[in-house]
Design a protein around this motif. Structure first.
Motif, PDB file in Angstrom:
ATOM      1  N   GLY A  29       0.774  -1.237   0.000  1.00  0.00           N
ATOM      2  CA  GLY A  29       0.000   0.000   0.000  1.00  0.00           C
ATOM      3  C   GLY A  29       0.807   1.290   0.000  1.00  0.00           C
ATOM      4  O   GLY A  29       1.858   1.409  -0.653  1.00  0.00           O
ATOM      5  N   ILE A  30       0.300   2.240   0.749  1.00  0.00           N
ATOM      6  CA  ILE A  30       0.897   3.584   0.760  1.00  0.00           C
ATOM      7  C   ILE A  30       2.326   3.531   1.317  1.00  0.00           C
ATOM      8  O   ILE A  30       3.234   4.203   0.810  1.00  0.00           O
ATOM      9  CB  ILE A  30       0.019   4.551   1.599  1.00  0.00           C
ATOM     10  N   GLU A  33       4.622   2.231  -1.330  1.00  0.00           N
ATOM     11  CA  GLU A  33       4.746   3.243  -2.386  1.00  0.00           C
ATOM     12  C   GLU A  33       5.731   4.350  -1.957  1.00  0.00           C
ATOM     13  O   GLU A  33       6.634   4.739  -2.720  1.00  0.00           O
ATOM     14  CB  GLU A  33       3.354   3.847  -2.667  1.00  0.00           C
ATOM     15  N   VAL A 195      -7.425   6.177  -1.026  1.00  0.00           N
ATOM     16  CA  VAL A 195      -6.397   5.869  -2.033  1.00  0.00           C
ATOM     17  C   VAL A 195      -6.643   4.423  -2.475  1.00  0.00           C
ATOM     18  O   VAL A 195      -6.706   3.521  -1.631  1.00  0.00           O
ATOM     19  CB  VAL A 195      -4.979   6.015  -1.443  1.00  0.00           C
ATOM     20  N   LEU A 197      -5.606   1.037  -3.711  1.00  0.00           N
ATOM     21  CA  LEU A 197      -4.350   0.288  -3.747  1.00  0.00           C
ATOM     22  C   LEU A 197      -4.312  -0.694  -4.911  1.00  0.00           C
ATOM     23  O   LEU A 197      -3.236  -1.143  -5.300  1.00  0.00           O
ATOM     24  CB  LEU A 197      -4.150  -0.459  -2.423  1.00  0.00           C
ATOM     25  N   ASP A 210      -5.515   7.269  -7.344  1.00  0.00           N
ATOM     26  CA  ASP A 210      -4.585   6.196  -7.713  1.00  0.00           C
ATOM     27  C   ASP A 210      -3.366   6.289  -6.796  1.00  0.00           C
ATOM     28  O   ASP A 210      -2.886   7.395  -6.503  1.00  0.00           O
ATOM     29  CB  ASP A 210      -4.124   6.358  -9.170  1.00  0.00           C
ATOM     30  N   LEU A 211      -2.868   5.122  -6.409  1.00  0.00           N
ATOM     31  CA  LEU A 211      -1.736   5.077  -5.475  1.00  0.00           C
ATOM     32  C   LEU A 211      -0.528   5.857  -6.003  1.00  0.00           C
ATOM     33  O   LEU A 211       0.098   6.630  -5.274  1.00  0.00           O
ATOM     34  CB  LEU A 211      -1.366   3.608  -5.212  1.00  0.00           C
ATOM     35  N   GLY A 215       1.157   9.049  -4.273  1.00  0.00           N
ATOM     36  CA  GLY A 215       2.569   9.017  -3.859  1.00  0.00           C
ATOM     37  C   GLY A 215       3.349  10.188  -4.436  1.00  0.00           C
ATOM     38  O   GLY A 215       4.140  10.829  -3.746  1.00  0.00           O
TER      39      GLY A 215
END
Ligand SMILES: NC(=O)c1ccc[n+]([C@@H]2O[C@H](COP(=O)([O-])OP(=O)(O)OC[C@H]3O[C@@H](n4cnc5c(N)ncnc54)[C@H](OP(=O)(O)O)[C@@H]3O)[C@@H](O)[C@H]2O)c1
Length: 266
Positions: A29-30, A33, A195, A197, A210-211, A215
């Motif tokens: 995930g975040i 990223e 967000v 994923l 969108d991830l 980011g």
């Protein structure tokens, strides 16, 4: 190298190419990223999490890794005692670990979800910060980035304890910043909106960012300083400022329609 406390020009962003960053909660995930983006920009990154298989794959990408369960004090202590000797220049901590569980508050069985959520999202954040703050204070410079959510400011009634945990981390971050004032440690709060994923998540919620876009926007906000108290991508502004903007009650009512997705209400 970070400049000594107080010497970084107010207008400068984070010196991303020269950071040493530990992200607790970077196996997916975040967190993953941002780990990849910090590394691509030149930072040394230590990615943390419980799933050793995923950590192995991340290590294959050339990032350092650390096993950590933020609900387990002994695990956090082990992670710190592994990371600090190998990365004495550690200057950035990101408390990304988090879980979000739907809860039906009409069913007392929700309580175990509430406990798990507070243990991970709130107490986990506090434990990780406590483990690394003495090191950062010793350096006289560094950054702690906590992770909340637009939901901490505009509740999503399907996930009540999640919202409460994120509102709590917001309040905690504010107090932490005040208490660390003068130590050279910045405290910044990353406040993501929804967000997506995966492509499936995007299909379920087309409004989710969108991830990769999220980011990129976060890294831009960090790079063009000064490091903000709150890292707010454009897509979260309507949540962050709903109360001020007078849209709060209308938006909470809209989001309450999602309660129909709880199994007990179908
Ligand atoms: N995606 C969104 O829409 C969104 C929106 C707002 C805020 N956020 C926040 O952003 C953060 C990352 O979420 P995400 O969406 O990227 O979800 P995710 O892919 O599920 O990532 C969660 C991360 O937390 C780690 N984690 C969970 N429990 C942990 C524990 N006990 N100890 C250590 N690590 C733990 C997981 O690693 P392991 O399972 O390997 O331990 C994973 O790396 C969370 O704090 C979340 O609340 C996400």
């Amino acid at each position: 190298m970070l400049p000594p406390a107080g010497e970084q020009a107010e207008t400068e962003g984070m010196d991303i190419p020269s950071r040493t960053v530990f992200i607790a909660g970077a196996t997916t995930g975040i967190g993953l990223e941002l780990a990849r983006r910090f590394a691509a920009a030149g930072s040394t990154v230590i990615a943390g999490g419980r799933r050793t298989g995923l950590l192995g794959k991340i290590a294959d990408e050339g990032l350092a890794t650390a096993v950590i369960d933020v609900t387990d004090q002994a695990s956090i202590d082990r992670a710190r005692d592994t990371i600090l000797p190998s990365h004495p220049g550690l200057d950035t901590i990101i408390t990304m670990s988090g879980i979000g569980i739907p809860e039906d508050l009409r069913d007392p069985a929700h309580f175990s979800a509430a406990e798990q959520t507070i243990d991970t999202n709130l107490l986990g954040t506090i434990r990780v910060i406590d483990a690394f703050t003495p090191h950062l204070i010793g350096r006289g410079a560094g950054t702690i980035i906590t992770v909340t959510s637009g939901i901490g400011f505009l509740p999503f009634p399907v996930m009540p304890t999640y919202a409460a945990s994120k509102a709590a981390v917001h309040a905690y971050s504010e107090a932490l910043r005040a208490q660390l004032d003068g130590t050279g440690i910045d405290v910044s709060e990353l406040i993501p909106p929804a967000v997506a994923l995966t492509p499936e998540a995007k299909q379920r919620n087309p409004h989710a960012l969108d991830l990769a876009d999220f980011g990129a926007e976060v890294m831009d906000l960090l790079a063009t300083g000064p490091t903000p108290h709150e890292i707010l991508v454009k897509g979260v502004l309507m949540h962050r400022w709903a109360e001020r903007d007078g849209t709060y009650h209308e938006l909470v009512a809209q989001r309450s329609q999602a309660l129909a997705m709880l199994p007990s209400r179908r």
